[in-house]
Write a protein that holds these residues in place. Sequence first.
Motif, PDB file in Angstrom:
ATOM      1  N   ASN A 191       0.809  -1.223   0.000  1.00 23.07           N
ATOM      2  CA  ASN A 191       0.000   0.000   0.000  1.00 23.07           C
ATOM      3  C   ASN A 191       0.839   1.267   0.000  1.00 23.07           C
ATOM      4  OD1 ASN A 191      -2.279  -1.500  -0.069  1.00 23.07           O
ATOM      5  ND2 ASN A 191      -3.119  -0.795   1.876  1.00 23.07           N
ATOM      6  N   SER A 192       2.075   1.186   0.456  1.00 18.19           N
ATOM      7  CA  SER A 192       2.943   2.365   0.496  1.00 18.19           C
ATOM      8  C   SER A 192       3.617   2.654  -0.840  1.00 18.19           C
ATOM      9  CB  SER A 192       4.015   2.179   1.577  1.00 18.19           C
ATOM     10  OG  SER A 192       4.987   1.217   1.162  1.00 18.19           O
ATOM     11  N   GLY A 193       3.458   1.776  -1.805  1.00 23.32           N
ATOM     12  CA  GLY A 193       4.119   1.948  -3.095  1.00 23.32           C
ATOM     13  C   GLY A 193       5.539   1.416  -3.134  1.00 23.32           C
ATOM     14  N   ARG A 194       5.938   0.705  -2.092  1.00 24.88           N
ATOM     15  CA  ARG A 194       7.305   0.214  -2.011  1.00 24.88           C
ATOM     16  C   ARG A 194       7.626  -0.794  -3.118  1.00 24.88           C
ATOM     17  NH1 ARG A 194      12.323   1.445  -1.388  1.00 24.88           N
ATOM     18  NH2 ARG A 194      13.609  -0.111  -0.296  1.00 24.88           N
ATOM     19  N   VAL A 195       6.656  -1.593  -3.523  1.00 28.51           N
ATOM     20  CA  VAL A 195       6.914  -2.595  -4.567  1.00 28.51           C
ATOM     21  C   VAL A 195       7.340  -1.915  -5.865  1.00 28.51           C
ATOM     22  CG1 VAL A 195       5.918  -4.441  -5.960  1.00 28.51           C
ATOM     23  CG2 VAL A 195       5.325  -4.258  -3.534  1.00 28.51           C
ATOM     24  N   GLU A 196       6.631  -0.861  -6.246  1.00 33.07           N
ATOM     25  CA  GLU A 196       6.970  -0.150  -7.475  1.00 33.07           C
ATOM     26  C   GLU A 196       8.368   0.451  -7.399  1.00 33.07           C
ATOM     27  OE1 GLU A 196       4.111   0.085  -5.874  1.00 33.07           O
ATOM     28  OE2 GLU A 196       2.730  -0.801  -7.348  1.00 33.07           O
ATOM     29  N   GLU A 197       8.728   0.971  -6.218  1.00 37.54           N
ATOM     30  CA  GLU A 197      10.072   1.523  -6.042  1.00 37.54           C
ATOM     31  C   GLU A 197      11.133   0.449  -6.241  1.00 37.54           C
ATOM     32  OE1 GLU A 197      10.196   3.187  -2.156  1.00 37.54           O
ATOM     33  OE2 GLU A 197       8.774   4.814  -2.593  1.00 37.54           O
ATOM     34  N   LEU A 198      10.912  -0.719  -5.651  1.00 35.27           N
ATOM     35  CA  LEU A 198      11.886  -1.798  -5.780  1.00 35.27           C
ATOM     36  C   LEU A 198      11.973  -2.309  -7.218  1.00 35.27           C
ATOM     37  CD1 LEU A 198      11.115  -3.770  -2.496  1.00 35.27           C
ATOM     38  CD2 LEU A 198      13.207  -2.488  -3.009  1.00 35.27           C
ATOM     39  N   ILE A 199      10.854  -2.392  -7.910  1.00 38.17           N
ATOM     40  CA  ILE A 199      10.877  -2.839  -9.309  1.00 38.17           C
ATOM     41  C   ILE A 199      11.696  -1.874 -10.156  1.00 38.17           C
ATOM     42  CG2 ILE A 199       9.459  -3.114 -11.389  1.00 38.17           C
ATOM     43  CD1 ILE A 199       7.304  -4.364  -9.606  1.00 38.17           C
ATOM     44  N   ARG A 200      11.514  -0.570  -9.961  1.00 39.36           N
ATOM     45  CA  ARG A 200      12.297   0.410 -10.724  1.00 39.36           C
ATOM     46  C   ARG A 200      13.793   0.262 -10.423  1.00 39.36           C
ATOM     47  NH1 ARG A 200       7.844   3.840  -9.517  1.00 39.36           N
ATOM     48  NH2 ARG A 200       8.923   4.688  -7.687  1.00 39.36           N
ATOM     49  N   ARG A 201      14.125   0.095  -9.142  1.00 36.85           N
ATOM     50  CA  ARG A 201      15.527  -0.025  -8.755  1.00 36.85           C
ATOM     51  C   ARG A 201      16.174  -1.258  -9.372  1.00 36.85           C
ATOM     52  NH1 ARG A 201      16.971  -0.966  -2.550  1.00 36.85           N
ATOM     53  NH2 ARG A 201      16.019   1.104  -2.367  1.00 36.85           N
ATOM     54  N   TYR A 202      15.495  -2.389  -9.282  1.00 37.54           N
ATOM     55  CA  TYR A 202      16.110  -3.624  -9.756  1.00 37.54           C
ATOM     56  C   TYR A 202      16.033  -3.754 -11.269  1.00 37.54           C
ATOM     57  CZ  TYR A 202      17.248  -5.209  -5.126  1.00 37.54           C
ATOM     58  OH  TYR A 202      17.830  -5.313  -3.882  1.00 37.54           O
ATOM     59  N   LYS A 203      15.095  -3.087 -11.902  1.00 35.80           N
ATOM     60  CA  LYS A 203      15.086  -3.044 -13.369  1.00 35.80           C
ATOM     61  C   LYS A 203      16.329  -2.319 -13.873  1.00 35.80           C
ATOM     62  CE  LYS A 203      12.148  -1.819 -17.319  1.00 35.80           C
ATOM     63  NZ  LYS A 203      10.857  -1.234 -17.739  1.00 35.80           N
ATOM     64  N   ALA A 204      16.665  -1.191 -13.217  1.00 28.63           N
ATOM     65  CA  ALA A 204      17.868  -0.458 -13.592  1.00 28.63           C
ATOM     66  C   ALA A 204      19.124  -1.278 -13.298  1.00 28.63           C
ATOM     67  CB  ALA A 204      17.918   0.878 -12.838  1.00 28.63           C
ATOM     68  N   MET A 205      19.119  -1.996 -12.168  1.00 21.00           N
ATOM     69  CA  MET A 205      20.275  -2.811 -11.805  1.00 21.00           C
ATOM     70  C   MET A 205      20.495  -3.937 -12.802  1.00 21.00           C
ATOM     71  SD  MET A 205      20.910  -4.978  -8.267  1.00 21.00           S
ATOM     72  CE  MET A 205      20.570  -3.524  -7.256  1.00 21.00           C
ATOM     73  N   TYR A 206      19.415  -4.602 -13.204  1.00 21.45           N
ATOM     74  CA  TYR A 206      19.549  -5.710 -14.147  1.00 21.45           C
ATOM     75  C   TYR A 206      20.028  -5.197 -15.508  1.00 21.45           C
ATOM     76  CZ  TYR A 206      18.471  -9.999 -16.677  1.00 21.45           C
ATOM     77  OH  TYR A 206      18.559 -11.138 -17.443  1.00 21.45           O
ATOM     78  N   SER A 207      19.475  -4.072 -15.939  1.00 20.33           N
ATOM     79  CA  SER A 207      19.885  -3.508 -17.235  1.00 20.33           C
ATOM     80  C   SER A 207      21.355  -3.118 -17.211  1.00 20.33           C
ATOM     81  CB  SER A 207      19.032  -2.280 -17.570  1.00 20.33           C
ATOM     82  OG  SER A 207      17.671  -2.636 -17.717  1.00 20.33           O
TER      83      SER A 207
END
Length: 254
Positions: free
Chosen positions: A235-251
Amino acid sequence: MAALFLAPVHALPDPSCNTLIVSGNPEYPPLLWRDQERPGYLIGAVPALLKEITEPLGVNVEVKDTGSWARVQRMARQGDIDMVAGAFITSERIGYMDYLLPPITHLPTAVWVPKGREFVYRHWPDLVGKRGSTLINNSFGQNFDRYAEQNLLIEGVRSIEQSFQMALVDRVDYVLYEVLQGEVKLEYLGIADQFVPLPTPVSREGLFFTFSKAAPCNSFELRERLAERLYELVNSGRVEELIRRYKAMYSASS
């Protein structure tokens, strides 16, 4: 629920349950993928989220690379792992896994095709007579799975890279894979400009943490405590933050 959330760690069924053995689909960036710096483990947005759920409760997790997605599911069925870090709901899986609510996120699955070989896709019958590929034992929702089993030709393979390569050499007409994971995987492979997802998704399913029903560490009390914390983070939006972070890390690792 609050009382369960505040329950002391010694309320766990066994002291050994202070560390949970977890696995998941190793072909699922940016949510999960193999850790090159720590062979035998998985990293990604989902393991990071799970650690943020469990650490405040005094519970450790080891998110291990136990092999293919099909093998992870067999291990969950047998109780060889405590949890699965990310699974869609199917009636078969409900038989051997307990699902934590709410879902981590919702994921649309696309029909991926090589550029220049697009076809009209509006609904599932448009795939009849065509050759598809995806990971062995992958699910795209109960209804689609049932339809596919009865009507479609979809070859299961051990790695999604193999599916995309099969499509490039015309061994299959399309690849079934989630939109998010397909984008990052194709970019990583350096062939993002050679594939497109057809506009209409085949499904949009919730992705869940699950406990093996055969795991000794699976208890109602523990599931409730983890679900309480999961609810707060989703509910805090933390999942979206983590997805953005790890998408950049994987790329960046490509």
